[in-house]
Write a protein that holds these residues in place. Sequence first.
Motif, PDB file in Angstrom:
ATOM      1  N   ALA A 298      31.898  66.075  37.081  1.00  0.00           N
ATOM      2  CA  ALA A 298      32.271  67.285  36.337  1.00  0.00           C
ATOM      3  C   ALA A 298      33.444  66.922  35.431  1.00  0.00           C
ATOM      4  O   ALA A 298      34.281  66.090  35.786  1.00  0.00           O
ATOM      5  CB  ALA A 298      32.664  68.403  37.290  1.00  0.00           C
ATOM      6  N   VAL A 299      33.463  67.517  34.257  1.00  0.00           N
ATOM      7  CA  VAL A 299      34.495  67.231  33.272  1.00  0.00           C
ATOM      8  C   VAL A 299      35.347  68.476  33.083  1.00  0.00           C
ATOM      9  O   VAL A 299      34.826  69.582  32.947  1.00  0.00           O
ATOM     10  CB  VAL A 299      33.851  66.817  31.928  1.00  0.00           C
ATOM     11  N   GLY A 300      36.653  68.284  33.097  1.00  0.00           N
ATOM     12  CA  GLY A 300      37.568  69.404  32.889  1.00  0.00           C
ATOM     13  C   GLY A 300      38.734  69.003  32.002  1.00  0.00           C
ATOM     14  O   GLY A 300      39.130  67.835  31.968  1.00  0.00           O
ATOM     15  N   GLY A 301      39.243  69.966  31.277  1.00  0.00           N
ATOM     16  CA  GLY A 301      40.370  69.710  30.387  1.00  0.00           C
ATOM     17  C   GLY A 301      41.665  69.513  31.154  1.00  0.00           C
ATOM     18  O   GLY A 301      41.836  70.039  32.253  1.00  0.00           O
ATOM     19  N   ILE A 302      42.566  68.730  30.563  1.00  0.00           N
ATOM     20  CA  ILE A 302      43.893  68.522  31.137  1.00  0.00           C
ATOM     21  C   ILE A 302      44.937  68.698  30.034  1.00  0.00           C
ATOM     22  O   ILE A 302      44.632  68.558  28.848  1.00  0.00           O
ATOM     23  CB  ILE A 302      44.031  67.122  31.789  1.00  0.00           C
ATOM     24  N   GLU A 303      46.139  69.013  30.428  1.00  0.00           N
ATOM     25  CA  GLU A 303      47.242  69.147  29.477  1.00  0.00           C
ATOM     26  C   GLU A 303      47.567  67.780  28.906  1.00  0.00           C
ATOM     27  O   GLU A 303      47.637  66.803  29.636  1.00  0.00           O
ATOM     28  CB  GLU A 303      48.466  69.736  30.155  1.00  0.00           C
ATOM     29  N   ALA A 304      47.743  67.716  27.608  1.00  0.00           N
ATOM     30  CA  ALA A 304      48.000  66.440  26.949  1.00  0.00           C
ATOM     31  C   ALA A 304      49.301  66.479  26.176  1.00  0.00           C
ATOM     32  O   ALA A 304      49.711  67.523  25.669  1.00  0.00           O
ATOM     33  CB  ALA A 304      46.843  66.118  26.000  1.00  0.00           C
ATOM     34  N   ASP A 305      49.955  65.330  26.105  1.00  0.00           N
ATOM     35  CA  ASP A 305      51.128  65.166  25.247  1.00  0.00           C
ATOM     36  C   ASP A 305      50.649  64.651  23.903  1.00  0.00           C
ATOM     37  O   ASP A 305      50.043  63.580  23.833  1.00  0.00           O
ATOM     38  CB  ASP A 305      52.116  64.163  25.861  1.00  0.00           C
TER      39      ASP A 305
ATOM     40  N   GLY B 231      49.569  48.246  11.474  1.00  0.00           N
ATOM     41  CA  GLY B 231      50.550  49.324  11.430  1.00  0.00           C
ATOM     42  C   GLY B 231      49.964  50.709  11.277  1.00  0.00           C
ATOM     43  O   GLY B 231      50.675  51.697  11.421  1.00  0.00           O
ATOM     44  N   THR B 232      48.662  50.803  10.977  1.00  0.00           N
ATOM     45  CA  THR B 232      48.022  52.116  10.891  1.00  0.00           C
ATOM     46  C   THR B 232      48.187  52.831  12.232  1.00  0.00           C
ATOM     47  O   THR B 232      47.980  52.244  13.295  1.00  0.00           O
ATOM     48  CB  THR B 232      46.527  51.977  10.534  1.00  0.00           C
ATOM     49  N   ARG B 233      48.539  54.109  12.170  1.00  0.00           N
ATOM     50  CA  ARG B 233      48.800  54.899  13.374  1.00  0.00           C
ATOM     51  C   ARG B 233      47.547  55.682  13.764  1.00  0.00           C
ATOM     52  O   ARG B 233      47.135  56.587  13.040  1.00  0.00           O
ATOM     53  CB  ARG B 233      49.985  55.823  13.137  1.00  0.00           C
ATOM     54  N   VAL B 234      46.952  55.301  14.897  1.00  0.00           N
ATOM     55  CA  VAL B 234      45.685  55.879  15.376  1.00  0.00           C
ATOM     56  C   VAL B 234      45.961  56.798  16.550  1.00  0.00           C
ATOM     57  O   VAL B 234      46.571  56.387  17.538  1.00  0.00           O
ATOM     58  CB  VAL B 234      44.704  54.762  15.810  1.00  0.00           C
ATOM     59  N   LEU B 235      45.519  58.044  16.440  1.00  0.00           N
ATOM     60  CA  LEU B 235      45.555  58.967  17.564  1.00  0.00           C
ATOM     61  C   LEU B 235      44.184  58.887  18.226  1.00  0.00           C
ATOM     62  O   LEU B 235      43.168  59.170  17.588  1.00  0.00           O
ATOM     63  CB  LEU B 235      45.851  60.394  17.104  1.00  0.00           C
ATOM     64  N   TYR B 236      44.143  58.470  19.472  1.00  0.00           N
ATOM     65  CA  TYR B 236      42.892  58.249  20.201  1.00  0.00           C
ATOM     66  C   TYR B 236      42.694  59.376  21.209  1.00  0.00           C
ATOM     67  O   TYR B 236      43.365  59.442  22.230  1.00  0.00           O
ATOM     68  CB  TYR B 236      42.953  56.891  20.882  1.00  0.00           C
ATOM     69  N   LEU B 237      41.771  60.298  20.921  1.00  0.00           N
ATOM     70  CA  LEU B 237      41.427  61.377  21.849  1.00  0.00           C
ATOM     71  C   LEU B 237      40.481  60.801  22.887  1.00  0.00           C
ATOM     72  O   LEU B 237      39.427  60.255  22.552  1.00  0.00           O
ATOM     73  CB  LEU B 237      40.777  62.536  21.100  1.00  0.00           C
ATOM     74  N   CYS B 238      40.841  60.940  24.169  1.00  0.00           N
ATOM     75  CA  CYS B 238      40.083  60.240  25.205  1.00  0.00           C
ATOM     76  C   CYS B 238      40.198  60.947  26.547  1.00  0.00           C
ATOM     77  O   CYS B 238      40.904  61.946  26.687  1.00  0.00           O
ATOM     78  CB  CYS B 238      40.603  58.803  25.322  1.00  0.00           C
ATOM     79  N   GLY B 239      39.522  60.389  27.528  1.00  0.00           N
ATOM     80  CA  GLY B 239      39.601  60.859  28.894  1.00  0.00           C
ATOM     81  C   GLY B 239      40.643  60.075  29.671  1.00  0.00           C
ATOM     82  O   GLY B 239      41.094  59.011  29.238  1.00  0.00           O
ATOM     83  N   ARG B 240      41.003  60.608  30.806  1.00  0.00           N
ATOM     84  CA  ARG B 240      41.989  59.932  31.658  1.00  0.00           C
ATOM     85  C   ARG B 240      41.471  58.576  32.120  1.00  0.00           C
ATOM     86  O   ARG B 240      42.207  57.603  32.157  1.00  0.00           O
ATOM     87  CB  ARG B 240      42.333  60.818  32.846  1.00  0.00           C
TER      88      ARG B 240
ATOM     89  N   LEU C 144      47.001  47.505  15.101  1.00  0.00           N
ATOM     90  CA  LEU C 144      46.938  48.926  14.769  1.00  0.00           C
ATOM     91  C   LEU C 144      47.643  49.658  15.906  1.00  0.00           C
ATOM     92  O   LEU C 144      47.472  49.319  17.080  1.00  0.00           O
ATOM     93  CB  LEU C 144      45.493  49.405  14.623  1.00  0.00           C
ATOM     94  N   ASP C 145      48.432  50.649  15.584  1.00  0.00           N
ATOM     95  CA  ASP C 145      49.246  51.371  16.558  1.00  0.00           C
ATOM     96  C   ASP C 145      48.431  52.515  17.157  1.00  0.00           C
ATOM     97  O   ASP C 145      48.210  53.536  16.495  1.00  0.00           O
ATOM     98  CB  ASP C 145      50.510  51.896  15.871  1.00  0.00           C
ATOM     99  N   CYS C 146      47.992  52.356  18.388  1.00  0.00           N
ATOM    100  CA  CYS C 146      47.101  53.333  19.024  1.00  0.00           C
ATOM    101  C   CYS C 146      47.860  54.169  20.045  1.00  0.00           C
ATOM    102  O   CYS C 146      48.482  53.637  20.964  1.00  0.00           O
ATOM    103  CB  CYS C 146      45.944  52.600  19.703  1.00  0.00           C
ATOM    104  N   THR C 147      47.786  55.495  19.883  1.00  0.00           N
ATOM    105  CA  THR C 147      48.380  56.437  20.831  1.00  0.00           C
ATOM    106  C   THR C 147      47.262  57.218  21.506  1.00  0.00           C
ATOM    107  O   THR C 147      46.628  58.071  20.882  1.00  0.00           O
ATOM    108  CB  THR C 147      49.327  57.424  20.116  1.00  0.00           C
ATOM    109  N   PRO C 148      46.972  56.919  22.788  1.00  0.00           N
ATOM    110  CA  PRO C 148      45.948  57.692  23.486  1.00  0.00           C
ATOM    111  C   PRO C 148      46.459  59.088  23.856  1.00  0.00           C
ATOM    112  O   PRO C 148      47.604  59.240  24.277  1.00  0.00           O
ATOM    113  CB  PRO C 148      45.640  56.874  24.736  1.00  0.00           C
ATOM    114  N   VAL C 149      45.608  60.080  23.650  1.00  0.00           N
ATOM    115  CA  VAL C 149      45.895  61.452  24.068  1.00  0.00           C
ATOM    116  C   VAL C 149      44.757  61.864  24.993  1.00  0.00           C
ATOM    117  O   VAL C 149      43.618  62.051  24.553  1.00  0.00           O
ATOM    118  CB  VAL C 149      46.009  62.405  22.855  1.00  0.00           C
ATOM    119  N   GLU C 150      45.068  61.959  26.277  1.00  0.00           N
ATOM    120  CA  GLU C 150      44.057  62.269  27.292  1.00  0.00           C
ATOM    121  C   GLU C 150      43.845  63.784  27.341  1.00  0.00           C
ATOM    122  O   GLU C 150      44.743  64.526  27.731  1.00  0.00           O
ATOM    123  CB  GLU C 150      44.509  61.739  28.647  1.00  0.00           C
TER     124      GLU C 150
END
Length: 195
Positions: free
Chosen positions: A34-41, A115-124, A139-145
């Motif tokens: 089952a998949v559920g949303g979580i609070e992300a920074d 140096g490109t700033r990548v916002l990576y929307l992903c799962g935990r 490339l600068d990757c910031t994961p957002v779970e």
Amino acid sequence: MARVLVTRPEPDASMTAASLRRRGHVPLVLPLSAVGGIEADWPQAGTVDVVAVTSANALRHASPARLEALLDLPCHCVGERTSAAARQAGFSDIDIASGYGQDMARRMVARFSSGTRVLYLCGRVRHDAFEAGLAAARLDCTPVETYETVFPAPDTTTVQELCAGGPPDVALAYSARGADALAALAERDEIAPLF
């Protein structure tokens, strides 16, 4: 006509079942996860150059208000389903990679400079190939779970009722963890004969 055990979570399980029915098969829907949303920074919108998404679930569970601030950015997606979710969220500059996260990483490395700033929307829980591919090219990757997947074990009665018309001919697993959950289910003494 095959009896096909569909183990993916909803709403995808129902879509797979409908597709199987159109092809003349008998779907046996038993989501093992089952998949559920979580609070992300989230980082500030102005600190992001491009958005990357490897799963439609990441967009389904993302904050619409946070997404709105990113809609003018390029969005790179793995697969048609994820790109459809990106279009539905409001992205218009969408690049679609087929295959896996590492395929998308190669496409992005070819398009964007160090140096490109990548916002990576992903799962935990995720594979590291995409992030490693970007890191190797600096490339600068910031994961957002935005979501997590859990694997609740179905009760024996539910499985027995589902397989009352006979055992499945085929079982579909959609990840390594999903395959492990299916194997654990099939090893239960009271369920093993159904497999």
